[in-house]
Design a protein around this motif. Structure first.
Motif, mmCIF file in Angstrom:
data_model
loop_
_atom_site.group_PDB
_atom_site.id
_atom_site.type_symbol
_atom_site.label_atom_id
_atom_site.label_comp_id
_atom_site.label_asym_id
_atom_site.label_seq_id
_atom_site.Cartn_x
_atom_site.Cartn_y
_atom_site.Cartn_z
ATOM 1 N N LEU A 177 -24.338 32.820 0.611
ATOM 2 C CA LEU A 177 -24.889 33.264 -0.655
ATOM 3 C C LEU A 177 -23.858 33.166 -1.763
ATOM 4 C CD1 LEU A 177 -26.744 34.548 1.552
ATOM 5 C CD2 LEU A 177 -27.103 36.409 -0.021
ATOM 6 N N SER A 212 -12.883 29.123 -0.098
ATOM 7 C CA SER A 212 -13.255 29.315 -1.497
ATOM 8 C C SER A 212 -13.433 30.788 -1.775
ATOM 9 C CB SER A 212 -14.566 28.599 -1.791
ATOM 10 O OG SER A 212 -14.502 27.288 -1.349
ATOM 11 N N PRO A 213 -13.309 31.146 -3.001
ATOM 12 C CA PRO A 213 -13.487 32.552 -3.341
ATOM 13 C C PRO A 213 -14.840 33.072 -2.894
ATOM 14 C CG PRO A 213 -13.393 31.166 -5.291
ATOM 15 C CD PRO A 213 -13.031 30.326 -4.157
ATOM 16 N N GLU A 214 -14.809 34.279 -2.373
ATOM 17 C CA GLU A 214 -16.027 34.990 -2.003
ATOM 18 C C GLU A 214 -16.861 34.254 -0.962
ATOM 19 O OE1 GLU A 214 -16.406 38.137 -3.467
ATOM 20 O OE2 GLU A 214 -14.452 37.582 -4.225
ATOM 21 N N VAL A 247 -8.477 24.187 -6.120
ATOM 22 C CA VAL A 247 -8.278 25.171 -5.068
ATOM 23 C C VAL A 247 -9.045 24.796 -3.812
ATOM 24 C CG1 VAL A 247 -10.218 26.557 -5.842
ATOM 25 C CG2 VAL A 247 -8.427 27.601 -4.534
ATOM 26 N N SER A 262 -15.062 31.823 5.429
ATOM 27 C CA SER A 262 -14.341 30.591 5.747
ATOM 28 C C SER A 262 -14.925 29.859 6.939
ATOM 29 C CB SER A 262 -12.876 30.915 6.003
ATOM 30 O OG SER A 262 -12.772 31.998 6.901
ATOM 31 N N ARG A 314 -7.793 26.249 2.126
ATOM 32 C CA ARG A 314 -8.155 27.666 2.145
ATOM 33 C C ARG A 314 -9.599 27.860 1.770
ATOM 34 N NH1 ARG A 314 -5.342 26.905 -2.333
ATOM 35 N NH2 ARG A 314 -3.328 27.383 -1.442
#
Lengths: 616, 195
Positions: free
Chosen positions: B102, B39-41, B32, B44, B37
């Motif tokens: 974080l 990354s999760p959480e 991913v 960007s 795009r």
């Protein structure tokens, strides 16, 4: 107080503002001037020109309609039908507790006996919603205590329920009969004690998968000896041991018991005793299906199920081993729903079991059965309509077991009547899903979770767009879709173009640009719930749904690219929507909206929002 | 950044010299996290430059709420039979000095300090060491946490079970800073670090 408030002959105050759903647009039924309509209702019998049914007849006819969607339609026909419908309604379903207030419900429906309420957004099941977000049942109960003192049933999903609320429920509603709590939190077994102690007419206690403080099993002993009305008892998800003696006596005296789901602490021989007291059982959840100390031969259990001629659902089966599993074979032929999602069976064990289960319609499994196990499903269960395969090790990336695309294809070949699938796997291909769609064109619910976020077709390395494309093109009855894997905007283009019946869509780690979300919002005429996480959809995408959101129940967007300003713009344009932003504790970037929850409402902005929920 | 074997500083009961090799902590390479795009959480707008933990992407245990398995089922699978079923895990934020963003970890996933440190190391691609009275800091980073009273504590002093409910957030500090803080706390009393 009068259990059947009579519909007054003088004007009913229609105070509520009703926002209703129609596929083309939303309509508003406003408060009407009572005096204008008076003539029709009062002089009904005498009026020669009236071609209407008398109210009572209309009400009687409408009382036969159960579906709340149909009732919604009925209420839109005209004022008289609206009134007749509201007086004849016994059950109200509230899909989003904040879309309406308890006062509005009580004002509109005077004779409710049964209430179903859903609270938090679904992603709260996966820890995406902070604690203390809301959805407290108490304000509802305090209004219901006055409006519906004879309330009989309460079914809650994802609500915050405290022990005080349960005690209030148990003591203020003398006719209370059925309580069902699914995925709720905030209460302990003390609350259950109150229910068991005070509800003299209890028929149903169904406690499933809640965030509950288990303080011990004493609650079960609180059922008085005079209680004989129980029909449903489900405490499978509670950990503490209950008194077996109390349970056995309870089961023996409740002759109408149809559903019994015990917890893991109930042993095999205890289960056998219980079953001897309730052979009429239709649904059974067993305890631990093994014995630590083999006290006697397995044959002593072989008749355990021989008297259970009505058993159609079986679950539990914790720790079931090949030694004891055959005990259930005598009951298998009649089973229509078998839940093995807590039994770590291997493929051969499953195959042996399923060879006896020819009537199965619904099957839940753990992926420990592997593709071979799923082959057995395909060969043994031709009538299968629902399959759910859960991951035994969802968080362990070193595991390479589980099921793959080939297991799914095997099932689809043998089970053409499949309608509902939930499938967790670690690899999938476009070709496999295309084959599955071809084999099972009747899917209404297709939920595929490729557990590695953004994983492509593992053979071709392409995105999984064509997989979901084939599903939406072939399965025209599709109502619910959950997508995963590496997906570009093309997936959404397919969804928007082909899914004419889609109502619920779940999206995670997918899409390339705003276009993706726009395709869905511009297509999908029946869309009601859209939940999105970790996608590159931004403000343009959010605002493209401006005219759509009022026809939907809710929208959830988290970890996307949406700014606070765009949310404010949406809130400003659409006063009948609540646009809520859940603030990240960090507050690192105040201009971005990390978690957005948008829903239509007639109740206005929340008055109980915690500090981290901003209503724009 | 120095790569020092943290076992030497690990607080544990056991004979010296009995070690396991912790070097091959893997993290999955989930595709991913290409440039396409965020990354999760993660924000960007994060920049990459001096952050070694940017590539390889988060290990699955740290992506909040994924895969979408309900807390109840998660707890059952992890064999938590005796614990009260509150459902959700204990998610705390983890900051590391020098990292621009974080992360979050679920403390319930770990059974000991050792496991927690392993997870943190995999996440931040660094070596963290527990403080030892005798040897001081052998590695460049030291794990600290903020407890319920708002005090910043060094990890490892209290038993794991006592630590779990009291930890509000984690901070991986540069060892040199820790010493400064200790000194100033000594002279000026309780020190609440600012963000």
């Amino acid at each position: 107080m009068d259990p059947n408030p009579k519909r007054p002959k003088t004007v009913d105050r229609v105070d509520s503002v009703e926002v209703v759903n129609s596929s083309e647009s939303t309509q508003l039924l406003c408060s009407i001037d009572p005096n204008r309509k008076r003539a029709k209702t009062v002089d009904r019998v005498d009026s020669a020109e009236s071609t209407q049914f008398p109210d009572e007849v209309l009400e009687r006819v409408l009382s036969l309609i159960d579906s709340h969607k149909d009732r919604s339609s009925v209420s839109l026909v005209c004022k008289d039908w609206y009134n007749a419908e509201r007086w004849s309604r016994r059950h109200v379903f509230i899909g989003n507790c904040y879309s309406v207030s308890p006062e509005i419900v009580a004002a509109r429906f005077p004779r409710i006996r049964s209430v179903t309420i859903k609270g938090k957004p679904r992603f709260s099941d996966f820890n995406l919603v902070p604690e203390d977000w809301g959805a407290d049942i108490y304000p509802w109960l305090s209004v219901f205590a006055l409006a519906y003192p004879f309330l009989e049933e309460l079914r809650l999903k994802r609500m915050a329920v405290s022990d005080e609320s349960l005690e209030f429920l148990a003591t203020k509603f003398c006719n209370f009969k059925a309580l069902s709590l699914l995925s709720c939190d905030g209460f302990s077994t003390d609350g259950l004690k109150a229910i068991a102690t005070h509800c003299k007419n209890l028929t149903e206690l169904d406690i499933q998968e809640n965030g509950i403080d288990d303080l011990g099993g004493h609650w079960l002993s609180c059922f008085p000896e005079t209680l004989t009305s129980l029909e449903v008892l489900n405490f499978a998800s509670l950990n503490s041991e209950v008194s077996f003696d109390a349970l056995e006596k309870l089961v023996s005296r409740c002759k109408s018991l149809k559903v019994l789901k015990v917890n893991r602490n109930i042993s095999l021989d205890q289960l056998q005793k219980l079953l001897s007291h309730c052979p009429q059982l239709m649904e059974l959840g067993t305890g631990a299906f093994t014995q630590e100390l083999i006290s006697g031969p397995v044959t002593e259990f072989k008749n355990m199920f021989s008297n259970c001629r009505n058993l159609i659902t079986l679950s539990g089966l914790w720790d079931a081993t090949p030694l004891y599993l055959p005990v259930i074979y005598p009951a298998c032929a009649r089973l229509t729903f078998l839940n093995l999602s807590y039994a770590t069976l291997r493929s051969d064990e499953l195959a042996n079991l399923l060879s006896h289960c020819k009537s199965l319609r619904r099957l839940w499994l753990l992926d420990t059965v592997g593709d071979k196990g799923l082959e057995a499903v395909g060969s043994c269960c031709p009538f299968l309509e629902e399959l759910r395969v859960f991951p035994a090790h969802p968080f362990d990336q070193q595991i390479f077991l589980g099921v793959t695309e080939s297991g799914f294809v095997s099932v689809s070949r043998g089970c053409p009547r499949l309608r509902y699938v939930l499938y967790f796997c670690r690899q999938m291909t476009n070709a496999a899903v295309a084959a599955i769609a071809k084999n099972c064109p009747d899917f209404t619910h297709f939920r595929l979770c490729i557990m590695n976020p953004g994983q492509p077709d593992y053979l071709t390395k392409e995105p999984m767009d064509e997989a979901f494309g084939s599903i939406v093109k072939t399965c025209t009855k599709l109502q619910r879709l959950a997508i995963s894997g590496l997906l570009t905007d093309r997936t959404f283009e397919y969804i928007g173009k082909y899914s004419k019946n889609l109502e619920t869509l779940s999206v995670a780690f997918a899409g390339s640009s705003d276009l993706g979300m726009e395709y869905v919002l511009q297509g999908c005429p029946k869309l009601r719930k859209l939940e999105i996480r970790d996608c590159p959809f931004g403000n343009a995408a959010l605002l493209s749904g401006l005219t759509k959101y009022e026809s939907m129940r809710s929208l959830w967007m988290s970890a996307c690219n949406v700014s606070m300003n765009a949310c404010r713009a949406l809130a400003k344009e659409k006063p009948r929507l609540n646009v809520e932003v859940i603030r990240d504790e960090d507050g690192a970037d105040d201009s971005q909206a990390h978690k957005v929850y948008v829903y239509r409402t007639v109740a206005g902005p929340r008055r109980d929002a915690p500090p981290f929920v901003l209503t724009l | 950044m120095e790569l020092i074997n943290f076992e030497a500083t690990e607080l544990r009961l056991g004979l010296p010299g009995s070690t396991e090799d912790h070097r091959d902590v893997k993290s999955t390479n989930s595709p991913v996290n290409s440039n396409k795009r965020s990354s999760p959480e993660m924000d960007s707008s994060v920049s990459d430059e001096n952050d070694p933990s940017r590539s390889p992407p988060p290990t699955k245990a740290q992506v909040v709420g994924w895969p979408p398995v309900r807390s109840y089922r998660k707890n059952i699978l992890q064999g938590k039979k005796s614990e009260p079923e509150r459902g959700s895990g204990i998610y705390v934020k983890v900051s590391m000095d020098g990292a621009p963003y974080l992360r979050k970890v679920d403390l319930k996933v770990y059974k000991s300090y050792g496991e927690l440190l392993k997870g943190l190391q995999a996440m931040f691609k660094c070596i963290i060491g527990l403080y030892s009275e005798r040897e001081g800091y052998k590695s460049e980073y030291a794990p600290t946490y903020e407890d319920k009273d708002g005090d910043w504590m060094l990890l490892g002093d209290v038993p794991w079970d006592m630590f779990l409910p009291s930890c509000k957030r984690l901070r991986i500090m540069k060892s040199s800073e820790v010493i400064e803080l200790t000194v100033s706390a000594f002279f000026f009393g309780r020190n609440k670090t600012t963000k």
